[in-house]
Design a protein around this motif. Structure first.
Motif, mmCIF file in Angstrom:
data_model
loop_
_atom_site.group_PDB
_atom_site.id
_atom_site.type_symbol
_atom_site.label_atom_id
_atom_site.label_comp_id
_atom_site.label_asym_id
_atom_site.label_seq_id
_atom_site.Cartn_x
_atom_site.Cartn_y
_atom_site.Cartn_z
ATOM 1 N N GLN A 286 6.692 -18.464 30.334
ATOM 2 C CA GLN A 286 5.227 -18.334 30.220
ATOM 3 C C GLN A 286 4.676 -19.312 29.191
ATOM 4 O OE1 GLN A 286 3.483 -14.542 29.332
ATOM 5 N NE2 GLN A 286 4.399 -13.582 31.120
ATOM 6 N N PHE A 287 5.395 -19.430 28.075
ATOM 7 C CA PHE A 287 4.960 -20.320 26.998
ATOM 8 C C PHE A 287 4.964 -21.772 27.480
ATOM 9 C CE2 PHE A 287 6.461 -23.167 23.581
ATOM 10 C CZ PHE A 287 5.357 -23.114 22.745
ATOM 11 N N PHE A 288 5.955 -22.112 28.281
ATOM 12 C CA PHE A 288 6.129 -23.483 28.745
ATOM 13 C C PHE A 288 4.927 -23.983 29.560
ATOM 14 C CE2 PHE A 288 7.849 -26.660 31.714
ATOM 15 C CZ PHE A 288 8.393 -27.540 30.802
ATOM 16 N N VAL A 289 4.350 -23.101 30.391
ATOM 17 C CA VAL A 289 3.203 -23.532 31.222
ATOM 18 C C VAL A 289 1.876 -23.092 30.603
ATOM 19 C CG1 VAL A 289 4.297 -23.779 33.468
ATOM 20 C CG2 VAL A 289 3.550 -21.538 32.733
ATOM 21 N N VAL B 190 -8.282 -41.326 35.597
ATOM 22 C CA VAL B 190 -7.650 -40.745 34.401
ATOM 23 C C VAL B 190 -6.220 -40.277 34.682
ATOM 24 C CG1 VAL B 190 -9.862 -40.044 33.393
ATOM 25 C CG2 VAL B 190 -8.545 -38.394 34.754
ATOM 26 N N SER B 191 -5.490 -40.098 33.603
ATOM 27 C CA SER B 191 -4.111 -39.624 33.735
ATOM 28 C C SER B 191 -4.121 -38.152 34.168
ATOM 29 C CB SER B 191 -3.383 -39.771 32.399
ATOM 30 O OG SER B 191 -2.109 -39.178 32.497
ATOM 31 N N PRO B 192 -3.325 -37.792 35.168
ATOM 32 C CA PRO B 192 -3.306 -36.391 35.610
ATOM 33 C C PRO B 192 -2.480 -35.483 34.694
ATOM 34 C CG PRO B 192 -1.868 -37.721 36.985
ATOM 35 C CD PRO B 192 -2.480 -38.656 36.006
ATOM 36 N N VAL B 193 -1.651 -36.091 33.847
ATOM 37 C CA VAL B 193 -0.736 -35.308 32.991
ATOM 38 C C VAL B 193 -0.608 -35.918 31.594
ATOM 39 C CG1 VAL B 193 0.765 -34.362 34.806
ATOM 40 C CG2 VAL B 193 1.183 -36.660 33.951
ATOM 41 N N ASP B 194 -0.002 -35.132 30.697
ATOM 42 C CA ASP B 194 0.452 -35.671 29.411
ATOM 43 C C ASP B 194 1.835 -36.258 29.673
ATOM 44 O OD1 ASP B 194 -1.727 -34.463 28.298
ATOM 45 O OD2 ASP B 194 -0.624 -33.409 26.730
ATOM 46 N N GLY B 195 2.126 -37.432 29.166
ATOM 47 C CA GLY B 195 3.468 -37.971 29.389
ATOM 48 C C GLY B 195 3.633 -39.385 28.892
ATOM 49 N N PRO C 37 10.172 -32.422 27.860
ATOM 50 C CA PRO C 37 10.128 -30.949 27.839
ATOM 51 C C PRO C 37 9.039 -30.368 26.923
ATOM 52 C CG PRO C 37 12.382 -31.709 27.674
ATOM 53 C CD PRO C 37 11.523 -32.932 27.592
ATOM 54 N N GLY C 38 8.646 -31.104 25.896
ATOM 55 C CA GLY C 38 7.628 -30.569 24.972
ATOM 56 C C GLY C 38 6.205 -30.825 25.404
ATOM 57 N N ASP C 39 6.022 -31.595 26.480
ATOM 58 C CA ASP C 39 4.660 -31.950 26.916
ATOM 59 C C ASP C 39 3.963 -30.781 27.611
ATOM 60 O OD1 ASP C 39 4.634 -34.561 25.982
ATOM 61 O OD2 ASP C 39 5.646 -35.332 27.757
ATOM 62 N N TYR C 40 2.636 -30.893 27.648
ATOM 63 C CA TYR C 40 1.792 -29.966 28.409
ATOM 64 C C TYR C 40 2.141 -30.183 29.882
ATOM 65 C CZ TYR C 40 -2.716 -28.590 30.555
ATOM 66 O OH TYR C 40 -3.695 -28.030 31.332
ATOM 67 N N HIS C 41 2.524 -29.111 30.583
ATOM 68 C CA HIS C 41 3.097 -29.276 31.927
ATOM 69 C C HIS C 41 2.171 -28.874 33.076
ATOM 70 C CE1 HIS C 41 6.989 -30.698 30.591
ATOM 71 N NE2 HIS C 41 7.337 -30.797 31.856
ATOM 72 N N ARG C 42 0.878 -29.081 32.902
ATOM 73 C CA ARG C 42 -0.043 -28.816 34.022
ATOM 74 C C ARG C 42 -0.583 -30.138 34.544
ATOM 75 N NH1 ARG C 42 -2.429 -23.229 34.384
ATOM 76 N NH2 ARG C 42 -0.861 -21.991 33.328
ATOM 77 N N VAL C 43 -0.805 -30.162 35.848
ATOM 78 C CA VAL C 43 -1.238 -31.403 36.501
ATOM 79 C C VAL C 43 -2.707 -31.266 36.903
ATOM 80 C CG1 VAL C 43 -0.736 -33.019 38.382
ATOM 81 C CG2 VAL C 43 1.109 -31.631 37.430
ATOM 82 N N GLY D 278 -10.334 -34.131 36.723
ATOM 83 C CA GLY D 278 -9.929 -33.204 35.662
ATOM 84 C C GLY D 278 -9.627 -31.788 36.139
ATOM 85 N N ASP D 279 -9.906 -31.483 37.406
ATOM 86 C CA ASP D 279 -9.604 -30.136 37.934
ATOM 87 C C ASP D 279 -8.105 -29.867 37.863
ATOM 88 O OD1 ASP D 279 -12.178 -29.521 38.510
ATOM 89 O OD2 ASP D 279 -12.014 -29.695 40.695
ATOM 90 N N GLU D 280 -7.754 -28.615 37.566
ATOM 91 C CA GLU D 280 -6.338 -28.243 37.496
ATOM 92 C C GLU D 280 -5.780 -28.146 38.914
ATOM 93 O OE1 GLU D 280 -5.102 -25.619 33.945
ATOM 94 O OE2 GLU D 280 -4.910 -24.375 35.727
ATOM 95 N N VAL D 281 -4.666 -28.821 39.172
ATOM 96 C CA VAL D 281 -4.124 -28.859 40.535
ATOM 97 C C VAL D 281 -2.789 -28.113 40.641
ATOM 98 C CG1 VAL D 281 -3.443 -30.392 42.424
ATOM 99 C CG2 VAL D 281 -5.129 -31.175 40.771
ATOM 100 N N ALA D 282 -1.915 -28.333 39.656
ATOM 101 C CA ALA D 282 -0.558 -27.780 39.766
ATOM 102 C C ALA D 282 0.043 -27.562 38.377
ATOM 103 C CB ALA D 282 0.310 -28.745 40.569
ATOM 104 N N ALA D 283 1.198 -26.890 38.369
ATOM 105 C CA ALA D 283 1.944 -26.703 37.113
ATOM 106 C C ALA D 283 3.434 -26.801 37.423
ATOM 107 C CB ALA D 283 1.619 -25.350 36.509
ATOM 108 N N PHE D 284 4.165 -27.355 36.475
ATOM 109 C CA PHE D 284 5.629 -27.409 36.585
ATOM 110 C C PHE D 284 6.177 -26.177 35.873
ATOM 111 C CE2 PHE D 284 4.753 -32.024 36.876
ATOM 112 C CZ PHE D 284 5.532 -32.350 37.963
ATOM 113 N N ASN D 285 6.983 -25.401 36.591
ATOM 114 C CA ASN D 285 7.567 -24.206 35.979
ATOM 115 C C ASN D 285 9.035 -24.410 35.625
ATOM 116 O OD1 ASN D 285 5.592 -22.099 35.824
ATOM 117 N ND2 ASN D 285 5.540 -22.152 38.060
ATOM 118 N N MET D 286 9.504 -23.657 34.644
ATOM 119 C CA MET D 286 10.922 -23.721 34.287
ATOM 120 C C MET D 286 11.737 -23.057 35.392
ATOM 121 S SD MET D 286 11.298 -22.918 30.301
ATOM 122 C CE MET D 286 11.577 -24.264 29.177
ATOM 123 N N GLY D 287 12.757 -23.749 35.855
ATOM 124 C CA GLY D 287 13.670 -23.173 36.843
ATOM 125 C C GLY D 287 13.056 -22.967 38.211
#
Lengths: 46, 369
Positions: free
Chosen positions: B132-135, B153-158, B251-257, B360-369
């Protein structure tokens, strides 16, 4: 994880006078850290 | 080694002296001895890795390109059940922590992977698990969207890995020096990627500039002996003005796209591939890394034409959650042994309009596992 963007963008129609052309240009360098919402590239409004 | 030698000498002396008490003393040394040896070995491996990373950084600063070097580790990774490992990792990180432990775990994670905890939208105690913390979402205003109407604009932090214009035949993106992958393999064979026949491209360019036609080095017999994949009856080139950008999320980046521009998403494609790691080491040792891994591709149109965004999963971050299609499930247990299944495709309604997204709309998220 990785995100890959592939997109069409404005290009210069005339090779002369590039400064005034509406051509898309990246404003980043390889290895740069970027945050969501920061510009990857810009073009001029034609 | 010297420690183990001393241990053997101690044990030998103990056996010469006789007596059950001294023998048991010898055995009691074995467990801490093995632990120390394991820790020492891990320490040496870690030091070597740090040294290698430093060398890579120095090479980059000097402008030396990394080359593709397939090695035994890459072969070994192909044998591992990475999908099961990823799913197990997802299960472990979903375990809820007691309230008092949460801030300690998340601070340790932030320290290890350089995350900014000040940006987290909620107090640390409210994230029940590491997953939960990761996303986590961010506080409002943490990521201002560039207001220039003529910018993408960039869709992610990276970290920016590669970018440029696709000009060459086949529209290839370089993974590392000496190895490239085609954009149509990344996005799918049924992609609307604006390609034109190489002959048409020649005609188009005749009026603008003189270009030298590339001479094909393949003779008729090399083509006939090649695999069907290589045989392409109509060589194509990307249309002018087709660009790409590859961004790697640590791994430490904000993981929402988020959405890079205002566009209409017309199609979604899900490639249920492998789940290799995607770090720098992997990119230079595993061939076709981005094309083989599980990914979700969104494709559509924006004011300037074609737009596609591919979110590629990895071992630790295996599943991709799509906010515009919550029913989509990725990183599912594999039923078939083959990895080259065709992608599962969905066309969004209404036809030709699809899902409209603003910059800037939220589209997706990367989840752990």
């Amino acid at each position: 994880s990785t995100v890959v963007l592939v997109f069409q963008a404005p290009i210069s129609k005339s090779p002369k006078d590039k400064a005034l052309s509406p051509e898309f240009r990246f404003c980043i360098r390889r290895g740069d850290r970027i945050q969501m919402g920061q510009a990857l590239g810009r073009w001029r409004d034609s | 080694t010297s420690f183990l030698q001393k241990l053997q000498i101690t044990q030998a002396r103990a056996s010469i002296n006789g007596g059950s008490s001294s023998s048991s003393q010898g055995n009691s040394f074995l467990v801490p001895g093995a632990t120390v040896a394991t820790i020492a070995m891990l320490g040496v491996l870690h030091a070597r890795r740090l040294y290698d990373d430093k060398k890579v950084e120095e090479a980059k600063e000097k402008g030396i390109e990394l080359e593709f070097q397939p090695d035994a580790k890459a072969t070994f990774l192909r044998l591992l059940p990475l999908r099961s490992i990823s799913r197990l990792w997802g299960f472990l990180t979903s375990v809820e922590f007691p309230l008092w432990l949460r801030p300690h775990v998340y601070r340790a994670w932030a320290r290890a992977f350089h995350s900014n905890l000040e940006e987290a939208a909620m107090p640390l105690e409210e994230y029940a698990s590491l997953r939960q913390f990761f996303v986590r979402t961010l506080k409002e205003g943490s990521r201002p969207i560039d207001s220039d109407s003529c910018c993408l604009v960039s869709p992610v932090d990276g970290t920016i890995l590669r970018f440029g214009e696709l000009k060459e035949a086949g529209a290839m993106i370089e993974q590392v020096k000496g190895f490239s992958y085609s954009v149509s393999s990344l996005l799918g064979a049924s992609s609307f990627l604006p390609m034109i026949a190489a002959d048409d491209m020649q005609e188009e360019s005749n009026g603008q500039e003189n270009t030298q036609r590339d001479e094909s080095k393949k003779s008729w017999w090399t083509i006939s002996l090649a695999s069907p994949k290589v045989r392409d009856p109509v060589p194509t080139r990307p249309m002018k003005g087709l660009f790409y950008c590859v961004i790697y999320l640590k791994p430490g980046d904000y993981h929402r796209v988020h959405s890079p521009v205002k566009w209409n998403v017309l199609v979604r494609r899900h490639f249920s591939g492998r789940l290799f790691p995607l770090n720098e080491r992997a990119t230079k040792t595993i061939r076709n890394l981005y094309v083989e891994n599980e990914r979700v591709v969104l494709e559509g149109q924006w004011q300037e034409g074609f737009m596609a965004m591919a979110a590629i999963g990895a071992t630790n971050i295996g599943s991709i959650e799509l906010f515009i299609e919550p029913a989509l499930r990725t990183n599912r247990p594999r039923k078939k042994l083959l990895h080259s299944e065709p992608p599962e495709e969905r066309e969004y309604e209404p036809k030709g309009i699809g899902v409209m997204l603003k910059k800037g709309d939220e589209v997706a998220a990367f989840n752990m596992g």
